[in-house]
Design an enzyme around this catalytic site. Structure first.
Site, mmCIF file in Angstrom:
data_model
loop_
_atom_site.group_PDB
_atom_site.id
_atom_site.type_symbol
_atom_site.label_atom_id
_atom_site.label_comp_id
_atom_site.label_asym_id
_atom_site.label_seq_id
_atom_site.Cartn_x
_atom_site.Cartn_y
_atom_site.Cartn_z
ATOM 1 C CG PHE A 160 -2.241 0.024 0.875
ATOM 2 C CD1 PHE A 160 -2.904 -0.885 0.117
ATOM 3 C CD2 PHE A 160 -3.227 1.075 1.426
ATOM 4 C CE1 PHE A 160 -4.263 -0.768 -0.106
ATOM 5 C CE2 PHE A 160 -4.527 1.238 1.135
ATOM 6 C CZ PHE A 160 -5.204 0.388 0.419
ATOM 7 C CD GLN A 193 -5.666 10.158 3.408
ATOM 8 O OE1 GLN A 193 -6.371 9.101 3.586
ATOM 9 N NE2 GLN A 193 -4.521 10.036 3.559
ATOM 10 C CG HIS A 228 -8.453 7.824 -1.365
ATOM 11 N ND1 HIS A 228 -8.330 7.427 -2.778
ATOM 12 C CD2 HIS A 228 -8.210 6.793 -0.601
ATOM 13 C CE1 HIS A 228 -8.036 6.111 -2.739
ATOM 14 N NE2 HIS A 228 -7.845 5.782 -1.405
ATOM 15 C CG LEU A 280 -12.230 4.741 -1.443
ATOM 16 C CD1 LEU A 280 -11.230 6.043 -1.709
ATOM 17 C CD2 LEU A 280 -11.937 4.126 -0.261
ATOM 18 C CD GLU A 294 -3.168 3.736 -1.107
ATOM 19 O OE1 GLU A 294 -3.861 4.687 -0.482
ATOM 20 O OE2 GLU A 294 -1.880 3.456 -0.711
ATOM 21 N NE ARG A 331 -5.227 6.508 0.816
ATOM 22 C CZ ARG A 331 -5.898 5.743 1.792
ATOM 23 N NH1 ARG A 331 -6.592 6.263 2.610
ATOM 24 N NH2 ARG A 331 -6.067 4.424 1.882
ATOM 25 C CG HIS A 340 -10.638 8.538 1.970
ATOM 26 N ND1 HIS A 340 -11.718 7.768 1.861
ATOM 27 C CD2 HIS A 340 -9.563 7.844 2.531
ATOM 28 C CE1 HIS A 340 -11.283 6.494 2.267
ATOM 29 N NE2 HIS A 340 -10.173 6.796 2.734
ATOM 30 N NE ARG A 391 -6.633 7.345 7.291
ATOM 31 C CZ ARG A 391 -7.236 6.447 6.622
ATOM 32 N NH1 ARG A 391 -6.351 5.264 6.219
ATOM 33 N NH2 ARG A 391 -8.145 6.741 5.580
#
Lengths: 630, 263
Positions: free
Chosen positions: A121, A247, A249, A263, A266, A322, A388, A423
Site C-alpha cells: 500500500f 485527506q 483520497h 472510493l 488504493e 495519498r 476521504h 494518513r
C-alpha cells in the site's frame, strides 16, 4: 419536560464502527456495563466501506518488517506532525490487535504457508496490510459485531439476560454530552424511529463517531459523517487538534454524477494499476517530491520490476502517500490533461488478467459494472480526488485516549494526532483497533478510580430537550437540504484540496451566513423518523466543524500533507512544531497554538539525521550520526 | 438526458398507509436512491428511508422496487424506460416503522441465537494457520452485507408470520454453515440448526440466492451442504454409533497429529 427514557451505565460508547466496537469489547472485558449508541443499524457503520486492509507489521510476507519500520513510515507519511507517542503505540500494538481478530473468527486471505497475507500500500515500505480481497472493512466490522454477540451469549449464560453487560441502541442520535462539575456525566439524544428522547447517564463516555466527510460535496463518506463527535466534544469543553489536515483520497469515482466521490481502493495501485492522463503518459514519475526521491522508481521499467522483485527495485510512484498522488491528479486535470469527466485514468485491465482482477478486486469490479457500466477487466477507470478522511480530531492523551474533559474519551477518526498531516492507507483500521481498545481500557480505569458517579439533573435534560426541539419552532422557510448543499459546495470550492487566503476568508463569511440561515430553517412533519429534522440537527455540527477546519486552514501558513496552500507552497520547520488547537467559545470555533512535544531520543534515533533535516529545525536535530537499519 | 419520472412510493406507518404519486426529475447515471433523496429534498422532507454508504456495501437501503427486493443504491434508473411508473414499497416481511423503513430486529435476535465461533482452547493468537483454499468457502458467506433481502424474500417467513419464532431465514442458516466450514471452529451446530433455526423449513427454491446483491450462492453452497451434514449425522448408522463415543468435533480435533488446518 416530556417523557425521557433514562438509562444508567458505566461506559457509553457513541458510534459503532471499528473503534466504538473495539472500545465496547474492552470495557466489557474489564467488567464494565456498556451502552453502544449508533445512528445507523448495528453493523452498518462507515468502517464497512474500508477496502484495502489493516496495517500491522507482522512480517508475514516480508520478514524485514517490524514496528520500527512501520513507525518510520507513519511519521514520514504524516510529515512528522504526528503524535509520535501514538505512532509508536500504534506500530507496536497493531499486530496483536490483528491476531486477536482471528480469535474472534475473522478470516483473512492467507499466505502459502497459512499465515495472514499482507498487501502493498502507499507509503508502506513492505507488504503490510492484512486484508480480505477489497472488503477488509466489512470483515473487520462483522468480526467485532460477532464478538459482541459472543460476549452477550456469555452474559446470557451467566445471568439469563443477553443485555446484562452490553446493550446496543441502534438508530439513536446523540445531540449533547452531559457534564457535571467539569466532568463527563453522560449523553442525551433521540430515537430516530420515534423521535422520543433518551439519556445515557455514565461517568465515562467514549466518542467513536468517525469523520466529517459530509461537510464536503465530493466525498467518500456516508451520511453519518457529519462531525458529530468533533462538535459534541467542543461544545462540552474538549478541544480539537489540527483540523486543517483533510485527506483527499486520490481515486474516487468521477462519473456518473450521482456516484461522484465513491472510493476506488488504493489496492488497485498496490496490485499493479497505473495512472495515466489523456495523453497516455504515466504522469506520477513527474511528481516525486524531494523528501521521497530515493525511495521511488524513476522509470516505468524499474517500477514494473518492483512488483516481482521489491528488494532490488524502488517502488512505483503511483504508491506515493495519498496527498502527493491527489495533488498530482489535481494538477494534471487543471493543466487540461484530464479525462472527459474531469479525472485521470486508472488502468488495471492492461496490467493483470481478468480473472486475477476479479479475484483481487471483486467489489471494485462489481461497483464499476453496476454503477458506471464499466468493465474494469477491459477498460480503464476514470478517477479523481475525493474527501476521504480528517487527520485532525479531538485532542486526546496518547495512552488513554482521554480528552481534555475528564471522563470523555475519543478513538478512531474522531480523535486526532496519530496520522499527523497525512494518513497512510491501512493505518486507519489499525488505528481503530489499537486506540479503540485503549479508549475502552482508559474509560474502565477511569470509572474504577472515580469515587462518586456524576449526577444528572432534570434541569440538564430539560435544557438538552429544548435544544433538540428548537428546529421545530423555527419559523423561516429555509430548507435544510439546500443549506447543506450550499455548505458542501463552499467547503469543496473554497477550503478544498488547494487553498488560498482570500477564498478561505470568503468561506468563513459564508459560514456565518449559514449559521443565520440554519436558525431560519423550519422543520415540517412530526418527530418520528423525520430526516428533515435529523438534518437540521446534524447541520449544526457540520457548521461548527467546517468553521474549525476553515479557521485552522487559514491560520496554517505552510503546505504539508492534507493541507495545501497556493500562497504558502512550502513546508515550514517552524509550523511543524505547532499544533493548531480549536475550542468552542459559545458562539463558534476559536483557535490557539500549542507547541508540539519534542520526540523521545530513542525514537529519533530510528531515523538518519539526513532525513530528519528535511522536517526538523536545526536545534531539534539529534547529535547521533546514523543508526537506522534501512 | 434528464426527464421526469413517475414514482409511486408507499407512505405510512404501523397503523396503515398507502401509495402516493410523485413526478420527479431524473438525471443521467442516477440510481433509485438518488430519486428518493430528490423527493426528500424537494417534495417530501419527512419521507423516511434508511441508507448509509450509497455504494452497495452496507446493505441499509433494501426495499421493493416494482415488487422485487433491491438495494435502492444499486438500482440504476437506466434499467427502466422513461414512461415506466416505478413503485417503491418497504420490505414486506418485516413490520413497517414508517414509509420505507422497516423493523428488522428479527434478524438481530436470530443472529444472537447462533453459537459463536469457538477456536481450540490451546491455540494462541498469532499461531492460527489456515490454507487459502480452506478459508474460501466461509469467505464467500462473509461477503454478506446483511441487507436482509434473502430473509425478506424467503416465503417460509414472507408468507408465514407464524414461522418467525422457529425459522431464522437464509441469512442465519448461512451463518451456521459459515461457522461450520471455518477450518478452526470446534462447535457442532447441526442440532441447533434444526431445533433453533428451522433448517428443515427451507425447501430449496433458491429465492434467496436470486436476490442476493453479493451474488452469494446461499442455497447451493451454504444451506444444501448444511442439510447434507445434518442428514449424515441423523441417518448414517455408522456415524450414529461412532458418535456415541465421540460426540463432537472437538474430540476429533484433539488428535495429536491433526493439523489445525483440517476439520
Amino acid at each position: 419536560m416530556s417523557e425521557i427514557e433514562r438509562h444508567s451505565f458505566d461506559v457509553v460508547v457513541i458510534g459503532a464502527g471499528g473503534a466504538g466496537l473495539r472500545a465496547a469489547i474492552e470495557a466489557r472485558m474489564q467488567g464494565k456495563r456498556v451502552a453502544i449508541v449508533c445512528k445507523s443499524l448495528f453493523g452498518k457503520a462507515h468502517t464497512v466501506m474500508a477496502e484495502g486492509g489493516i496495517a500491522a507489521a507482522m512480517g508475514n510476507v516480508n520478514s524485514h518488517d517490524n514496528w520500527q519500520v512501520h513507525f518510520r513510515d507513519t511519521m514520514r507519511g504524516g510529515k512528522f506532525l504526528n503524535s509520535w507517542r501514538m505512532a509508536e503505540l500504534h506500530a507496536k500494538e497493531a499486530p496483536t490487535r490483528v491476531w486477536e481478530l482471528e480469535t474472534y473468527g475473522a478470516l483473512f486471505d492467507r499466505t502459502p504457508d497459512g499465515k495472514i497475507s499482507q498487501r502493498n500500500f502507499g507509503g508502506h515500505e513492505y507488504p503490510r496490510l492484512a486484508h480480505v480481497g477489497d472488503r477488509s472493512g466489512l470483515e473487520l466490522i462483522r468480526t467485532l459485531q460477532q464478538k459482541i454477540v459472543s460476549l452477550q451469549q456469555e452474559d446470557y449464560r451467566e445471568t439469563g439476560d443477553y443485555e446484562a453487560k452490553i446493550q446496543i441502541f441502534a438508530e439513536v442520535t446523540i445531540t449533547r454530552l452531559l457534564t457535571t462539575d467539569g466532568r463527563a456525566a453522560g449523553a442525551f439524544g433521540y430515537f430516530r424511529e420515534t423521535g422520543n428522547f433518551v439519556s445515557f447517564e455514565a461517568p465515562a463516555v467514549i466518542l467513536a463517531t468517525g469523520g466529517i466527510g459530509k461537510t464536503f460535496k465530493v466525498t467518500s463518506g456516508s451520511w453519518e459523517y457529519t462531525g458529530d463527535g468533533h462538535a459534541l466534544a467542543m461544545r462540552a469543553g474538549a478541544t480539537t487538534l489540527n483540523m486543517e489536515f483533510i485527506q483527499f483520497h486520490p481515486t474516487g469515482m468521477v462519473w456518473p454524477p450521482s456516484v461522484k466521490g465513491i472510493l476506488v481502493t488504493e489496492s488497485v495501485r498496490g496490485d499493479g494499476g497505473v495512472l495515466t492522463n489523456s495523453e497516455g503518459t504515466r504522469f506520477m514519475f513527474n511528481y516525486i517530491p524531494d523528501v521521497f526521491k530515493d525511495k521511488y522508481a524513476t522509470t516505468p521499467e524499474e517500477a514494473d520490476r518492483w512488483y516481482t522483485d521489491p528488494d532490488n527495485n524502488r517502488r512505483p510512484p503511483e504508491l506515493l502517500p495519498r496527498d502527493e498522488v491527489a495533488r498530482a491528479i489535481n494538477t494534471e486535470v487543471k493543466a487540461g490533461r484530464g479525462t472527459p469527466h474531469g479525472g485521470v485514468y486508472l488502468d488495471v485491465s492492461s496490467r493483470l488478467p481478468a480473472d486475477v482482477i476479479k479475484k483481487k478486486l471483486p467489489s471494485m469490479w462489481h461497483q464499476f459494472k453496476e454503477l458506471a457500466d464499466v468493465d474494469i477487466t477491459k477498460e480503464a477507470m476514470e478517477v479523481g480526488p475525493t474527501c476521504h478522511y480528517v487527520m485532525g480530531g479531538v485532542e486526546v492523551d496518547p495512552d488513554s485516549q482521554e480528552t481534555l474533559l475528564p471522563g470523555l474519551f475519543a478513538a478512531g477518526e474522531v480523535s486526532g494526532g496519530l496520522h499527523g498531516s497525512n494518513r497512510l492507507g491501512g493505518n486507519s483500521l489499525s488505528d481503530l483497533l489499537v486506540f479503540g481498545r485503549r479508549a475502552g481500557l482508559g474509560a474502565a480505569e477511569y470509572v474504577e478510580a472515580l469515587p462518586t458517579r456524576p449526577a444528572v439533573t432534570d434541569a440538564m435534560l430539560t435544557e438538552a430537550e429544548a435544544e433538540a426541539l428548537a428546529p421545530f419552532s423555527n419559523v423561516g422557510d429555509e430548507n435544510p437540504y439546500t443549506i447543506h448543499a450550499d455548505l458542501q459546495n463552499t467547503m469543496n470550492d473554497l477550503v478544498g484540496i488547494i487553498r488560498t487566503e482570500s477564498e478561505m476568508v470568503d468561506a468563513l463569511a459564508r459560514l456565518q451566513d449559514f449559521k443565520v440561515r440554519v436558525k431560519n430553517s423550519g422543520v415540517k412533519g412530526g418527530r418520528a423518523f423525520n430526516p428533515g429534522w435529523h438534518l437540521a440537527l446534524d447541520l449544526k455540527n457540520m457548521l461548527l466543524v467546517a468553521e474549525a477546519v476553515a479557521k485552522a486552514s487559514l491560520d496554517r501558513q505552510e503546505s504539508r500533507g492534507g493541507h495545501t496552500r497556493d500562497d504558502y507552497p512550502k513546508m515550514s520547520d517552524e509550523w511543524r512544531k505547532l499544533n493548531i488547537v480549536c475550542r468552542y467559545d459559545g458562539e463558534g470555533a476559536v483557535i490557539e497554538h500549542q507547541p508540539m512535544q519534542p520526540m523521545r531520543p530513542d525514537l529519533l534515533e530510528l531515523f538518519d539525521v539526513e532525513e530528519l533535516k528535511k522536517y526538523l529545525t536545526a536545534e531539534e536535530l539529534p547529535t547521533h550520526d546514523a543508526g537506522s537499519d534501512h | 438526458m434528464g426527464y421526469t419520472a413517475k414514482f409511486k412510493v408507499w407512505r405510512g406507518d404501523d397503523t396503515g398507509g398507502g401509495i402516493e404519486d410523485f413526478n420527479v426529475d431524473v438525471n443521467e447515471g442516477e440510481v433509485v436512491l438518488d430519486i428518493i433523496h430528490r423527493l426528500q429534498a424537494t417534495q417530501a422532507p419527512d419521507l423516511a428511508v434508511r441508507w448509509n454508504c450509497k455504494a452497495g456495501k452496507c446493505g441499509s437501503c433494501s426495499a421493493e422496487v416494482n415488487g422485487k427486493p433491491r438495494l435502492m443504491c444499486m438500482t440504476r434508473m437506466s434499467t427502466f424506460t422513461e414512461d415506466e411508473t416505478i413503485t417503491i414499497t418497504p420490505m414486506r416481511t418485516f413490520p413497517v416503522i414508517r414509509d420505507l423503513v422497516t423493523d428488522v430486529s428479527y434478524n438481530y435476535e436470530k443472529a444472537r441465537m447462533v453459537p459463536a465461533f469457538a477456536p481450540p482452547a490451546d491455540l494462541a493468537p498469532g499461531d492460527y494457520r489456515m490454507a487459502q483454499i480452506d478459508v474460501e468457502r466461509s469467505q464467500e458467506f462473509r461477503k454478506c452485507i446483511e441487507c436482509f433481502m434473502c430473509n425478506n424474500v424467503c416465503h417460509a417467513v414472507r408468507d408465514h408470520e407464524e414461522n418467525k419464532t422457529t425459522f431464522s431465514g437464509p441469512r442465519f442458516l448461512m451463518r451456521i454453515a459459515e461457522l461450520d466450514m471455518h477450518p478452526l471452529d470446534t462447535v457442532d451446530r447441526r442440532e441447533v440448526a434444526v431445533e433453533d433455526h428451522g433448517v428443515g423449513y427451507c425447501n430449496i427454491t433458491k429465492c434467496c440466492t436470486e436476490v442476493c446483491p453479493e451474488h452469494i450462492k446461499i442455497t447451493d453452497n451454504a444451506i444444501i451442504p448444511l442439510k447434507e451434514r445434518i442428514a449424515d449425522k441423523k441417518y448414517d448408522p455408522i456415524f450414529s454409533i461412532a458418535s456415541l463415543f465421540k460426540r463432537n468435533k472437538q474430540g476429533r480435533q484433539a488428535a495429536p497429529d491433526t493439523p489445525h488446518a483440517t476439520k
